[in-house]
Design a protein around this motif. Structure first.
Motif, PDB file in Angstrom:
ATOM      1  N   GLY A   1       0.862  -1.212   0.022  1.00  0.00           N
ATOM      2  CA  GLY A   1       0.062  -0.090  -0.035  1.00  0.00           C
ATOM      3  C   GLY A   1       0.988   1.181   0.000  1.00  0.00           C
ATOM      4  O   GLY A   1       0.383   2.526   0.405  1.00  0.00           O
ATOM      5  N   VAL A   2       2.143   1.131  -0.355  1.00  0.00           N
ATOM      6  CA  VAL A   2       2.838   2.326  -0.516  1.00  0.00           C
ATOM      7  C   VAL A   2       3.422   2.417  -2.032  1.00  0.00           C
ATOM      8  O   VAL A   2       4.203   1.699  -2.420  1.00  0.00           O
ATOM      9  N   GLY A   3       3.243   3.589  -2.369  1.00  0.00           N
ATOM     10  CA  GLY A   3       3.343   3.676  -3.889  1.00  0.00           C
ATOM     11  C   GLY A   3       3.794   5.304  -4.123  1.00  0.00           C
ATOM     12  O   GLY A   3       3.791   6.065  -3.288  1.00  0.00           O
ATOM     13  N   ASP A   4       4.355   5.516  -5.432  1.00  0.00           N
ATOM     14  CA  ASP A   4       4.831   6.739  -5.771  1.00  0.00           C
ATOM     15  C   ASP A   4       3.401   7.686  -6.327  1.00  0.00           C
ATOM     16  O   ASP A   4       2.365   7.243  -6.277  1.00  0.00           O
ATOM     17  N   GLU A   5       3.989   8.505  -6.770  1.00  0.00           N
ATOM     18  CA  GLU A   5       2.945   9.698  -7.278  1.00  0.00           C
ATOM     19  C   GLU A   5       2.005   8.981  -8.670  1.00  0.00           C
ATOM     20  O   GLU A   5       0.878   9.555  -8.985  1.00  0.00           O
ATOM     21  N   ASN A   6       2.702   7.984  -9.110  1.00  0.00           N
ATOM     22  CA  ASN A   6       2.074   7.351 -10.188  1.00  0.00           C
ATOM     23  C   ASN A   6       1.258   5.897  -9.870  1.00  0.00           C
ATOM     24  O   ASN A   6       0.937   5.123 -10.410  1.00  0.00           O
ATOM     25  N   ASP A   7       1.308   5.862  -8.518  1.00  0.00           N
ATOM     26  CA  ASP A   7       0.422   4.732  -7.916  1.00  0.00           C
ATOM     27  C   ASP A   7       1.335   3.546  -8.166  1.00  0.00           C
ATOM     28  O   ASP A   7       0.912   2.400  -8.047  1.00  0.00           O
ATOM     29  N   GLU A   8       2.638   3.447  -8.487  1.00  0.00           N
ATOM     30  CA  GLU A   8       3.508   2.366  -8.762  1.00  0.00           C
ATOM     31  C   GLU A   8       3.980   2.052  -7.259  1.00  0.00           C
ATOM     32  O   GLU A   8       4.469   2.978  -6.677  1.00  0.00           O
ATOM     33  N   PRO A   9       4.101   0.527  -6.843  1.00  0.00           N
ATOM     34  CA  PRO A   9       4.746   0.175  -5.674  1.00  0.00           C
ATOM     35  C   PRO A   9       6.128   0.727  -5.524  1.00  0.00           C
ATOM     36  O   PRO A   9       6.713   0.508  -6.379  1.00  0.00           O
ATOM     37  N   LEU A  10       6.275   1.060  -4.285  1.00  0.00           N
ATOM     38  CA  LEU A  10       7.815   1.564  -3.903  1.00  0.00           C
ATOM     39  C   LEU A  10       8.486   0.363  -3.199  1.00  0.00           C
ATOM     40  O   LEU A  10       7.849  -0.310  -2.706  1.00  0.00           O
ATOM     41  N   PRO A  11       9.581   0.219  -3.739  1.00  0.00           N
ATOM     42  CA  PRO A  11      10.483  -0.692  -2.998  1.00  0.00           C
ATOM     43  C   PRO A  11      10.710  -0.216  -1.539  1.00  0.00           C
ATOM     44  O   PRO A  11      10.811   0.751  -1.085  1.00  0.00           O
ATOM     45  N   LEU A  12      10.670  -1.387  -0.584  1.00  0.00           N
ATOM     46  CA  LEU A  12      11.047  -1.204   0.877  1.00  0.00           C
ATOM     47  C   LEU A  12      12.492  -0.622   1.048  1.00  0.00           C
ATOM     48  O   LEU A  12      13.652  -1.310   0.446  1.00  0.00           O
ATOM     49  N   THR A  13      12.628   0.540   1.533  1.00  0.00           N
ATOM     50  CA  THR A  13      14.058   1.099   1.799  1.00  0.00           C
ATOM     51  C   THR A  13      13.974   1.700   3.365  1.00  0.00           C
ATOM     52  O   THR A  13      13.022   2.295   3.625  1.00  0.00           O
ATOM     53  N   PRO A  14      15.030   2.062   3.981  1.00  0.00           N
ATOM     54  CA  PRO A  14      15.409   2.551   5.259  1.00  0.00           C
ATOM     55  C   PRO A  14      14.773   3.962   4.910  1.00  0.00           C
ATOM     56  O   PRO A  14      14.075   4.572   5.800  1.00  0.00           O
ATOM     57  N   GLU A  15      15.028   4.484   4.059  1.00  0.00           N
ATOM     58  CA  GLU A  15      14.633   6.133   3.944  1.00  0.00           C
ATOM     59  C   GLU A  15      13.176   6.098   3.300  1.00  0.00           C
ATOM     60  O   GLU A  15      12.505   7.019   3.727  1.00  0.00           O
ATOM     61  N   GLY A  16      12.614   5.058   2.854  1.00  0.00           N
ATOM     62  CA  GLY A  16      11.150   4.877   2.641  1.00  0.00           C
ATOM     63  C   GLY A  16      10.480   4.954   3.808  1.00  0.00           C
ATOM     64  O   GLY A  16       9.411   5.403   4.139  1.00  0.00           O
ATOM     65  N   ILE A  17      11.073   3.911   4.800  1.00  0.00           N
ATOM     66  CA  ILE A  17      10.342   3.722   6.159  1.00  0.00           C
ATOM     67  C   ILE A  17      10.305   5.029   6.684  1.00  0.00           C
ATOM     68  O   ILE A  17       9.417   5.606   7.462  1.00  0.00           O
ATOM     69  N   ASP A  18      11.307   5.852   6.793  1.00  0.00           N
ATOM     70  CA  ASP A  18      11.549   7.191   7.648  1.00  0.00           C
ATOM     71  C   ASP A  18      10.383   8.012   7.081  1.00  0.00           C
ATOM     72  O   ASP A  18       9.865   8.899   7.756  1.00  0.00           O
ATOM     73  N   ALA A  19      10.363   8.136   5.608  1.00  0.00           N
ATOM     74  CA  ALA A  19       9.369   9.106   4.891  1.00  0.00           C
ATOM     75  C   ALA A  19       8.000   8.536   5.348  1.00  0.00           C
ATOM     76  O   ALA A  19       6.990   9.516   5.663  1.00  0.00           O
ATOM     77  N   LEU A  20       7.628   7.329   5.326  1.00  0.00           N
ATOM     78  CA  LEU A  20       6.300   6.725   5.666  1.00  0.00           C
ATOM     79  C   LEU A  20       6.217   7.184   6.974  1.00  0.00           C
ATOM     80  O   LEU A  20       4.855   7.815   7.370  1.00  0.00           O
ATOM     81  N   LEU A  21       6.966   7.021   8.088  1.00  0.00           N
ATOM     82  CA  LEU A  21       6.966   7.504   9.464  1.00  0.00           C
ATOM     83  C   LEU A  21       6.783   8.911   9.799  1.00  0.00           C
ATOM     84  O   LEU A  21       6.203   9.475  11.015  1.00  0.00           O
ATOM     85  N   GLU A  22       6.935   9.758   8.700  1.00  0.00           N
ATOM     86  CA  GLU A  22       6.761  11.267   8.851  1.00  0.00           C
ATOM     87  C   GLU A  22       5.322  11.683   8.682  1.00  0.00           C
ATOM     88  O   GLU A  22       4.945  12.809   8.830  1.00  0.00           O
TER      89      GLU A  22
END
Length: 120
Positions: free
Chosen positions: A74-95
């Motif tokens: 359920g985490v995607g980019d501005e084009n609704d494409e799924p994003l790969p899990l990354t440490p930076e992505g986790i940080d951004a999600l938790l913001e």
């Protein structure tokens, strides 16, 4: 009576808004590993920049998240494409406030508060 869940298998955690995280059980070892995260050490040791409790909660949630999250949905980019899990992505999600609050309440606090089901 204290109920112990002895499962060591990751489980899906629903954070709402269509987001789910596959997380490991929160253990003492994980909390100790998170405490050694450079961001936590910096926040705890920098007397000039006294971090608020809210700042510390955010820093700890990110440190724990980077350790325990093994997959997400359920985490995607501005084009609704799924994003790969990354440490930076986790940080951004938790913001994102609703996601942070759900992670804090359903995972971190849920693991720390033993009497949630009268387990005292």
């Amino acid at each position: 009576m204290l109920r112990l869940n002895l499962s060591t298998e990751p489980q899906w955690l629903d954070l709402g808004h269509g987001v789910r995280l596959l997380v490991e059980p929160l253990t003492t070892a994980i909390m100790l590993a998170a405490r050694s995260d450079p961001a936590i050490i910096a926040a705890a040791s920098d007397a000039e920049i006294s971090a608020s409790n809210d700042d510390l909660a955010r820093i700890v949630a990110k440190a724990v998240g980077r350790i325990v999250v093994k997959d997400w949905e359920g985490v995607g980019d501005e084009n609704d494409e799924p994003l790969p899990l990354t440490p930076e992505g986790i940080d951004a999600l938790l913001e994102l406030w609703p996601i942070f609050e759900a992670f804090q309440t359903r995972y971190i606090a849920g693991a720390l508060i033993l009497d949630a089901e009268k387990n005292v």
